[in-house]
Write a protein that holds these residues in place. Structure first.
Motif, PDB file in Angstrom:
ATOM      1  N   ASP A  94       0.842  -1.202   0.000  1.00 55.09           N
ATOM      2  CA  ASP A  94       0.000   0.000   0.000  1.00 55.09           C
ATOM      3  C   ASP A  94       0.880   1.256   0.000  1.00 55.09           C
ATOM      4  OD1 ASP A  94       0.775   0.668   2.606  1.00 55.09           O
ATOM      5  OD2 ASP A  94      -1.225   0.488   3.461  1.00 55.09           O
ATOM      6  N   PRO A  95       0.297   2.454  -0.113  1.00 58.17           N
ATOM      7  CA  PRO A  95       1.101   3.681  -0.193  1.00 58.17           C
ATOM      8  C   PRO A  95       1.973   3.940   1.039  1.00 58.17           C
ATOM      9  CG  PRO A  95      -1.129   4.086  -0.997  1.00 58.17           C
ATOM     10  CD  PRO A  95      -1.139   2.728  -0.390  1.00 58.17           C
ATOM     11  N   ASP A  96       1.647   3.321   2.173  1.00 58.07           N
ATOM     12  CA  ASP A  96       2.453   3.490   3.390  1.00 58.07           C
ATOM     13  C   ASP A  96       3.521   2.410   3.529  1.00 58.07           C
ATOM     14  OD1 ASP A  96       1.014   5.762   4.267  1.00 58.07           O
ATOM     15  OD2 ASP A  96      -0.585   4.461   5.023  1.00 58.07           O
ATOM     16  N   LYS A  97       3.734   1.636   2.463  1.00 63.77           N
ATOM     17  CA  LYS A  97       4.718   0.534   2.459  1.00 63.77           C
ATOM     18  C   LYS A  97       4.343  -0.597   3.427  1.00 63.77           C
ATOM     19  CE  LYS A  97       8.690   2.702   3.013  1.00 63.77           C
ATOM     20  NZ  LYS A  97      10.144   2.998   2.980  1.00 63.77           N
ATOM     21  N   VAL A  98       3.059  -0.682   3.765  1.00 60.56           N
ATOM     22  CA  VAL A  98       2.566  -1.838   4.525  1.00 60.56           C
ATOM     23  C   VAL A  98       2.300  -2.955   3.520  1.00 60.56           C
ATOM     24  CG1 VAL A  98       0.750  -2.720   6.037  1.00 60.56           C
ATOM     25  CG2 VAL A  98       1.558  -0.368   6.294  1.00 60.56           C
ATOM     26  N   LEU A  99       2.654  -4.176   3.921  1.00 55.95           N
ATOM     27  CA  LEU A  99       2.561  -5.314   3.003  1.00 55.95           C
ATOM     28  C   LEU A  99       1.540  -6.339   3.482  1.00 55.95           C
ATOM     29  CD1 LEU A  99       6.396  -6.138   2.828  1.00 55.95           C
ATOM     30  CD2 LEU A  99       5.191  -4.351   1.536  1.00 55.95           C
ATOM     31  N   VAL A 130      -1.328  -1.422  -4.419  1.00 60.55           N
ATOM     32  CA  VAL A 130      -2.756  -1.168  -4.183  1.00 60.55           C
ATOM     33  C   VAL A 130      -2.918   0.165  -3.451  1.00 60.55           C
ATOM     34  CG1 VAL A 130      -3.357  -3.623  -4.107  1.00 60.55           C
ATOM     35  CG2 VAL A 130      -2.728  -2.448  -1.982  1.00 60.55           C
ATOM     36  N   THR A 131      -4.068   0.784  -3.626  1.00 58.53           N
ATOM     37  CA  THR A 131      -4.354   2.020  -2.897  1.00 58.53           C
ATOM     38  C   THR A 131      -4.899   1.710  -1.511  1.00 58.53           C
ATOM     39  OG1 THR A 131      -6.522   2.091  -3.957  1.00 58.53           O
ATOM     40  CG2 THR A 131      -4.758   3.408  -4.958  1.00 58.53           C
ATOM     41  N   GLU A 132      -5.554   0.553  -1.381  1.00 52.93           N
ATOM     42  CA  GLU A 132      -6.127   0.165  -0.094  1.00 52.93           C
ATOM     43  C   GLU A 132      -5.747  -1.277   0.218  1.00 52.93           C
ATOM     44  OE1 GLU A 132     -10.531  -0.291   1.906  1.00 52.93           O
ATOM     45  OE2 GLU A 132     -10.213   1.311   0.457  1.00 52.93           O
ATOM     46  N   LEU A 133      -5.119  -1.476   1.372  1.00 59.30           N
ATOM     47  CA  LEU A 133      -4.653  -2.806   1.764  1.00 59.30           C
ATOM     48  C   LEU A 133      -5.824  -3.788   1.897  1.00 59.30           C
ATOM     49  CD1 LEU A 133      -1.699  -3.649   2.421  1.00 59.30           C
ATOM     50  CD2 LEU A 133      -2.377  -3.700   4.818  1.00 59.30           C
ATOM     51  N   GLY A 210      -0.081 -12.377   7.945  1.00 62.29           N
ATOM     52  CA  GLY A 210       0.640 -11.842   6.796  1.00 62.29           C
ATOM     53  C   GLY A 210       0.659 -10.334   6.667  1.00 62.29           C
ATOM     54  N   LEU A 211       0.248  -9.608   7.711  1.00 61.89           N
ATOM     55  CA  LEU A 211       0.385  -8.148   7.690  1.00 61.89           C
ATOM     56  C   LEU A 211       1.797  -7.777   8.127  1.00 61.89           C
ATOM     57  CD1 LEU A 211      -3.050  -7.202   9.271  1.00 61.89           C
ATOM     58  CD2 LEU A 211      -2.301  -6.589   6.960  1.00 61.89           C
ATOM     59  N   PHE A 212       2.527  -7.089   7.269  1.00 59.05           N
ATOM     60  CA  PHE A 212       3.904  -6.659   7.562  1.00 59.05           C
ATOM     61  C   PHE A 212       3.886  -5.140   7.681  1.00 59.05           C
ATOM     62  CE2 PHE A 212       4.694 -10.888   6.605  1.00 59.05           C
ATOM     63  CZ  PHE A 212       6.037 -11.228   6.526  1.00 59.05           C
ATOM     64  N   VAL A 213       3.888  -4.651   8.918  1.00 55.22           N
ATOM     65  CA  VAL A 213       3.758  -3.214   9.180  1.00 55.22           C
ATOM     66  C   VAL A 213       5.098  -2.660   9.663  1.00 55.22           C
ATOM     67  CG1 VAL A 213       2.498  -1.446  10.467  1.00 55.22           C
ATOM     68  CG2 VAL A 213       1.337  -3.584   9.828  1.00 55.22           C
TER      69      VAL A 213
END
Length: 235
Positions: A94-99, A130-133, A210-213
């Motif tokens: 996403d735009p915040d580099k969250v995967l 993506v724009t939205e995770l 699987g959320l990589f913050v």
């Protein structure tokens, strides 16, 4: 977009990432189709003598097999005090580099290795942005088999739509390298990925999700411009 075009993008971004590895480094070796090319290119750099004295820490059985195939020496986390760089793919960025990761059911080991690395370089083709995770890919959750039912109920209570991941060309569910199962959870929206990551991991029986913050330091994106593969960096 044709399969050939996607392969060209993956190869271009993998080549760029492999060039970031310097002699003497400890390298986290990710899992997936793009990272498979990274491992191949690292092996070629070693064979040519352009690179020397690197060791890899694989995040999956797949990565381990490929590293051995391409002549990359392997070590474990017990053998090293640091990881200089980890190179891994993602299913969404996403735009915040969250995967979101875990399409290959290796996200638990990936998060350990990627999280320990001084630098975590993400390699993706443009389709993964993506724009939205959570808009194109569910959140994979690795779960102990005995806790499958209660974890499924807890994920439903969080507003998710959990589905047990089943094998392809194999009867029954997908089993991870750790001997666990994977539940793929679709959320309508993910307003706060960091909070959701913690909440899911606090469910008894969940191993990792699987959320990589806050882990990705650099992101290389392979794109096609005038039918030619180019790589741009998201910093």
């Amino acid at each position: 977009m044709s399969a050939e075009s996607v392969t060209l993008m993956k190869q271009a971004v993998a080549q760029a990432a492999a060039q970031e590895v310097k002699s003497g480094m400890v390298v986290g070796l990710g899992t997936g189709s793009t990272t498979a090319f990274v491992i191949q290119f690292l092996g070629e750099r070693l064979k040519s003598g352009e690179l020397s004295n690197i060791v890899g820490i694989p995040t999956s059985f797949q990565a381990s097999v490929l590293a051995k195939l391409y002549g990359i020496p392997l070590v474990t986390l017990d053998d090293v005090e640091r990881i200089d760089i980890a190179i891994d793919g993602a299913d969404e960025v996403d735009p915040d580099k969250v995967l979101i990761k875990g399409g290959g059911a290796a996200h638990t080991r990936e998060k350990i290795v990627d999280g320990l690395a001084e630098e975590f370089l993400v390699v993706v083709d443009s389709s993964k942005l993506v724009t939205e995770l959570g808009s194109t890919f569910p959140v994979p959750v690795e779960v102990l088999p005995l806790a499958l039912s209660p974890v499924t109920r807890a994920l439903t209570n969080l507003g998710g739509e959990p589905v047990l991941r089943m094998g392809v060309k194999k009867d029954g569910p997908v089993i991870t390298d750790q001997g666990n199962m994977v539940i793929d959870v679709k959320f309508a929206t993910i307003h706060d990925p960091a909070e959701l990551e913690k909440t899911i991991n606090n469910i008894p029986g969940v191993v990792e999700n699987g959320l990589f913050v806050g882990l990705a330091t650099r992101i290389f994106v392979g794109e096609l411009v005038n039918d030619q593969p180019v790589v741009r960096e998201i910093k």
